[in-house]
Scaffold this active site. Structure first.
Site, PDB file in Angstrom:
ATOM      1  N   TYR A 180       2.648  75.578  18.217  1.00 56.32           N
ATOM      2  CA  TYR A 180       3.642  74.732  19.022  1.00 56.32           C
ATOM      3  C   TYR A 180       4.642  76.083  19.917  1.00 56.32           C
ATOM      4  O   TYR A 180       5.279  76.441  19.661  1.00 56.32           O
ATOM      5  CB  TYR A 180       4.993  74.105  17.861  1.00 56.32           C
ATOM      6  CG  TYR A 180       5.727  73.271  18.232  1.00 56.32           C
ATOM      7  CD1 TYR A 180       5.715  72.046  19.681  1.00 56.32           C
ATOM      8  CD2 TYR A 180       6.966  73.959  18.315  1.00 56.32           C
ATOM      9  CE1 TYR A 180       6.797  71.238  20.261  1.00 56.32           C
ATOM     10  CE2 TYR A 180       8.429  73.168  18.432  1.00 56.32           C
ATOM     11  CZ  TYR A 180       7.882  71.678  19.297  1.00 56.32           C
ATOM     12  OH  TYR A 180       9.208  70.818  20.319  1.00 56.32           O
ATOM     13  N   HIS A 213       3.801  58.522  17.907  1.00 51.95           N
ATOM     14  CA  HIS A 213       4.374  57.317  16.739  1.00 51.95           C
ATOM     15  C   HIS A 213       4.154  56.032  17.451  1.00 51.95           C
ATOM     16  O   HIS A 213       3.785  55.493  18.547  1.00 51.95           O
ATOM     17  CB  HIS A 213       5.726  58.004  16.096  1.00 51.95           C
ATOM     18  CG  HIS A 213       6.850  57.667  16.849  1.00 51.95           C
ATOM     19  ND1 HIS A 213       7.408  56.607  16.700  1.00 51.95           N
ATOM     20  CD2 HIS A 213       7.180  58.299  17.562  1.00 51.95           C
ATOM     21  CE1 HIS A 213       8.658  57.009  17.724  1.00 51.95           C
ATOM     22  NE2 HIS A 213       8.449  58.348  18.495  1.00 51.95           N
ATOM     23  N   GLU A 272      15.511  71.717   8.221  1.00 51.14           N
ATOM     24  CA  GLU A 272      15.645  72.031   8.996  1.00 51.14           C
ATOM     25  C   GLU A 272      16.253  71.425  10.195  1.00 51.14           C
ATOM     26  O   GLU A 272      15.681  70.177  10.524  1.00 51.14           O
ATOM     27  CB  GLU A 272      14.387  73.000   9.606  1.00 51.14           C
ATOM     28  CG  GLU A 272      14.012  73.921   8.614  1.00 51.14           C
ATOM     29  CD  GLU A 272      12.703  74.843   9.151  1.00 51.14           C
ATOM     30  OE1 GLU A 272      12.171  75.063   9.927  1.00 51.14           O
ATOM     31  OE2 GLU A 272      12.274  76.086   8.481  1.00 51.14           O
ATOM     32  N   ASP A 317      16.746  69.375  13.437  1.00 51.42           N
ATOM     33  CA  ASP A 317      16.569  69.033  14.991  1.00 51.42           C
ATOM     34  C   ASP A 317      16.998  69.138  15.828  1.00 51.42           C
ATOM     35  O   ASP A 317      16.058  69.599  17.155  1.00 51.42           O
ATOM     36  CB  ASP A 317      16.600  67.293  14.956  1.00 51.42           C
ATOM     37  CG  ASP A 317      15.571  66.570  13.822  1.00 51.42           C
ATOM     38  OD1 ASP A 317      14.695  67.517  13.272  1.00 51.42           O
ATOM     39  OD2 ASP A 317      16.271  65.903  13.285  1.00 51.42           O
ATOM     40  N   TRP A 351      16.262  60.109  16.860  1.00 47.08           N
ATOM     41  CA  TRP A 351      15.118  60.546  15.345  1.00 47.08           C
ATOM     42  C   TRP A 351      16.512  62.219  15.552  1.00 47.08           C
ATOM     43  O   TRP A 351      15.822  62.965  14.281  1.00 47.08           O
ATOM     44  CB  TRP A 351      14.240  61.262  16.706  1.00 47.08           C
ATOM     45  CG  TRP A 351      14.701  61.686  17.975  1.00 47.08           C
ATOM     46  CD1 TRP A 351      14.531  61.921  18.966  1.00 47.08           C
ATOM     47  CD2 TRP A 351      14.281  63.503  17.944  1.00 47.08           C
ATOM     48  NE1 TRP A 351      15.035  62.576  19.739  1.00 47.08           N
ATOM     49  CE2 TRP A 351      14.462  63.385  19.142  1.00 47.08           C
ATOM     50  CE3 TRP A 351      13.842  64.588  16.805  1.00 47.08           C
ATOM     51  CZ2 TRP A 351      14.918  65.076  20.198  1.00 47.08           C
ATOM     52  CZ3 TRP A 351      13.837  65.931  17.255  1.00 47.08           C
ATOM     53  CH2 TRP A 351      14.474  66.322  19.410  1.00 47.08           C
ATOM     54  N   LYS A 361       7.390  68.538   9.452  1.00 45.93           N
ATOM     55  CA  LYS A 361       9.123  68.736   9.530  1.00 45.93           C
ATOM     56  C   LYS A 361       9.553  69.003   8.324  1.00 45.93           C
ATOM     57  O   LYS A 361       9.570  68.552   7.235  1.00 45.93           O
ATOM     58  CB  LYS A 361       9.743  67.405   9.923  1.00 45.93           C
ATOM     59  CG  LYS A 361      10.694  68.068  10.393  1.00 45.93           C
ATOM     60  CD  LYS A 361      11.603  69.039  11.176  1.00 45.93           C
ATOM     61  CE  LYS A 361      12.567  68.792  11.222  1.00 45.93           C
ATOM     62  NZ  LYS A 361      13.221  70.180  12.384  1.00 45.93           N
ATOM     63  N   ASP A 406       6.214  78.341  16.158  1.00 46.79           N
ATOM     64  CA  ASP A 406       7.166  77.885  16.955  1.00 46.79           C
ATOM     65  C   ASP A 406       7.489  79.522  18.295  1.00 46.79           C
ATOM     66  O   ASP A 406       8.355  79.197  19.024  1.00 46.79           O
ATOM     67  CB  ASP A 406       8.030  76.985  16.447  1.00 46.79           C
ATOM     68  CG  ASP A 406       8.894  77.428  16.052  1.00 46.79           C
ATOM     69  OD1 ASP A 406       8.644  79.150  15.699  1.00 46.79           O
ATOM     70  OD2 ASP A 406      10.300  76.723  14.915  1.00 46.79           O
ATOM     71  N   TRP A 463       6.942  55.309  20.371  1.00 50.32           N
ATOM     72  CA  TRP A 463       6.227  55.502  21.281  1.00 50.32           C
ATOM     73  C   TRP A 463       5.394  55.329  21.605  1.00 50.32           C
ATOM     74  O   TRP A 463       5.397  54.637  23.427  1.00 50.32           O
ATOM     75  CB  TRP A 463       6.636  57.262  20.938  1.00 50.32           C
ATOM     76  CG  TRP A 463       6.748  57.780  22.422  1.00 50.32           C
ATOM     77  CD1 TRP A 463       6.998  57.851  23.812  1.00 50.32           C
ATOM     78  CD2 TRP A 463       6.654  59.438  22.287  1.00 50.32           C
ATOM     79  NE1 TRP A 463       7.042  58.634  24.741  1.00 50.32           N
ATOM     80  CE2 TRP A 463       6.968  59.960  23.676  1.00 50.32           C
ATOM     81  CE3 TRP A 463       6.882  60.256  21.263  1.00 50.32           C
ATOM     82  CZ2 TRP A 463       7.089  61.182  24.246  1.00 50.32           C
ATOM     83  CZ3 TRP A 463       7.399  61.994  21.929  1.00 50.32           C
ATOM     84  CH2 TRP A 463       7.051  62.068  23.169  1.00 50.32           C
ATOM     85  N   TRP A 521       5.631  76.491  10.699  1.00 47.36           N
ATOM     86  CA  TRP A 521       5.501  75.846  12.664  1.00 47.36           C
ATOM     87  C   TRP A 521       5.148  77.396  13.035  1.00 47.36           C
ATOM     88  O   TRP A 521       5.946  78.199  12.436  1.00 47.36           O
ATOM     89  CB  TRP A 521       6.418  75.165  12.789  1.00 47.36           C
ATOM     90  CG  TRP A 521       6.667  73.600  12.115  1.00 47.36           C
ATOM     91  CD1 TRP A 521       6.784  73.496  11.227  1.00 47.36           C
ATOM     92  CD2 TRP A 521       7.023  73.109  13.569  1.00 47.36           C
ATOM     93  NE1 TRP A 521       6.392  71.922  11.191  1.00 47.36           N
ATOM     94  CE2 TRP A 521       6.852  71.796  12.252  1.00 47.36           C
ATOM     95  CE3 TRP A 521       6.766  72.217  14.689  1.00 47.36           C
ATOM     96  CZ2 TRP A 521       7.183  70.279  12.951  1.00 47.36           C
ATOM     97  CZ3 TRP A 521       6.654  71.469  15.516  1.00 47.36           C
ATOM     98  CH2 TRP A 521       7.073  70.627  14.459  1.00 47.36           C
TER      99      TRP A 521
END
Length: 436
Positions: free
Chosen positions: A162, A258, A389, A391, A357, A385, A129, A261, A127
């Site tokens: 990201y 997903h 790590e 969320d 989630w 993911k 990020d 959603w 990532w």
């Protein structure tokens, strides 16, 4: 700077950089947001026919031992036909491998220690990020190129782009560094402009990217949220990323949420319209393979039966969601292929609602990355993911605390998003889809 060279940007809405091209190139408008320097063989407002890229033999799944073919000396303007993962060994993230080594050393249960250590050998996406992580990409690409030279195994480096301004606009746990109100759009362009030249240095290494998790899905369902209402910046920024990364041959999958959603009947058609709009705004760049689903989520690829939490949604796992959304995308000319994150989908029917989630208790590592998906629409099962790590934090005094993540199924106490969560990692190791 790369963006001023032939094939660099030279104009577009919001562009403040150079508007002239090197000798022998002309500035060609691709769309309202992007004009690009192209060879003088084409006139302004036109494009030059791309050259044909060498194709790679289909020999192995991610992590396998592929056959070697010679790599092009410069980024190709045309993606190789077929599944981009086929014939390549997926590069193992040194950062995640180091996290796993430390975590495995801390495991006290002797039956889990070896299993925990084995996770370091499973490919996981890196990532990008934060801006500070971008230089690491060049290090990884150089390492992958060296491995490829020494072993003859073609390397694929998987990344997540990201860093959108006001990213994760409907939540706080994953807030990023940039704000739309504080030059976020220009900062994002600079972030992308730092990524591109590093990739350009290593044309022999294939890069596959998942583009901005949660971004476009938020524009479908959360426009009532103030930060999400600035959808024009999201779209322009994603368009810029698609075009610039395409210029150096990055195969891209835009994030498509997903099944829980955008799989709902009220969301799937509006979602497909947003995705089609993005493909068109990027001038139908050939390196947009299509979409990634279930990123950071827990949904099964194929569930044996609908779970109670899916009641009312005919798309009760990722497979029917992909089947139903694909025809809606195929008409605008999409390749419409998918990758599906199964990194934490090893257990099912353990959530109270689909919106759970954040570090949900009882999750386990899912099916290992593979191109043997049993579905021609799905290029690969992947782990996006990095399992272990966090969320999001359970500390209500943290500036990144998000009350919407409260759930009786959440594993507490949890550190901030992106930091290591040892107890959660050990749970993932103990409850995999199949033995690690």
């Amino acid at each position: 700077m790369f963006k001023f060279a032939a094939a660099g940007q030279c104009g577009g809405v919001g562009w403040t950089g150079r508007t002239t091209c090197v000798s022998g190139s002309v500035c060609s408008k691709q769309n309202d947001y992007y004009s690009q320097c192209i060879s003088g063989a084409g006139a302004p407002g036109t494009t030059v026919a791309p050259t044909t890229a060498p194709t790679a033999p289909a020999t192995s799944a991610p992590g396998g031992s592929p056959t070697t073919v010679s790599a092009p000396s410069t980024p190709s303007s045309t993606p190789a036909a077929g599944n981009p993962f086929t014939g390549f060994q997926v590069y193992l993230s040194p950062y995640y491998s180091a996290e796993i080594a430390s975590a495995a050393a801390a495991v006290t249960d002797s039956s889990l220690k070896a299993k925990a250590a084995s996770v370091a050998n499973i490919p996981t996406f890196t990532w990008l990020d934060s801006v500070a992580k971008v230089p690491d990409l060049g290090t990884y690409l150089a390492d992958a190129s060296s491995i490829q030279t020494k072993t003859g195994q073609k390397q694929l480096v998987p990344i997540v782009v990201y860093e959108l301004p006001d990213r994760d606009c409907a939540a706080k746990a994953s807030n990023g560094e940039f704000s739309i109100a504080d030059a976020g759009a220009e900062n994002y362009k600079d972030y992308i402009d730092q990524i591109v030249p590093q990739i350009k240095q290593f044309p022999d290494v294939r890069v596959v990217a998942v583009i901005e998790p949660d971004s476009l899905a938020n524009l479908v369902t959360n426009l009532n949220v103030q930060k999400c209402a600035n959808g024009g910046t999201y779209k322009a920024s994603v368009t810029y990323a698609l075009q610039q990364l395409s210029s150096v041959g990055v195969t891209m999958y835009m994030d498509a949420g997903h099944a829980g959603w955008l799989g709902w009947p009220a969301n799937i058609q509006p979602g497909s319209e947003v995705f089609a709009e993005m493909f068109k705004s990027a001038d139908f760049v050939a390196f947009v393979r299509a979409f990634a689903t279930n990123v950071r989520e827990y949904n099964a690829l194929t569930a044996a039966f609908p779970r109670p939490i899916t009641q009312g949604n005919p798309n009760y796992d990722e497979f029917p969601y992909i089947q139903r959304v694909r025809p809606m995308l195929k008409s605008p000319g999409f390749p419409a292929q998918f990758v599906v994150d199964q990194g934490r989908a090893g257990q099912q029917n353990f959530r109270q609602q689909w919106g759970d989630w954040c570090n949900i208790k009882g999750a386990g590592f899912g099916t290992r990355p593979t191109t043997s998906t049993g579905n021609p629409l799905i290029d690969a099962i992947i782990w996006v993911k990095p399992g272990g790590e966090s969320d999001g934090t359970s500390n209500s005094s943290s500036p990144r605390y998000d009350s919407t993540l409260l759930s009786v199924r959440r594993d507490d106490p949890a550190p901030e998003a992106g930091t290591w969560f040892q107890a959660y990692f050990e749970t993932l190791v103990s409850k995999p889809t199949r033995p690690l």
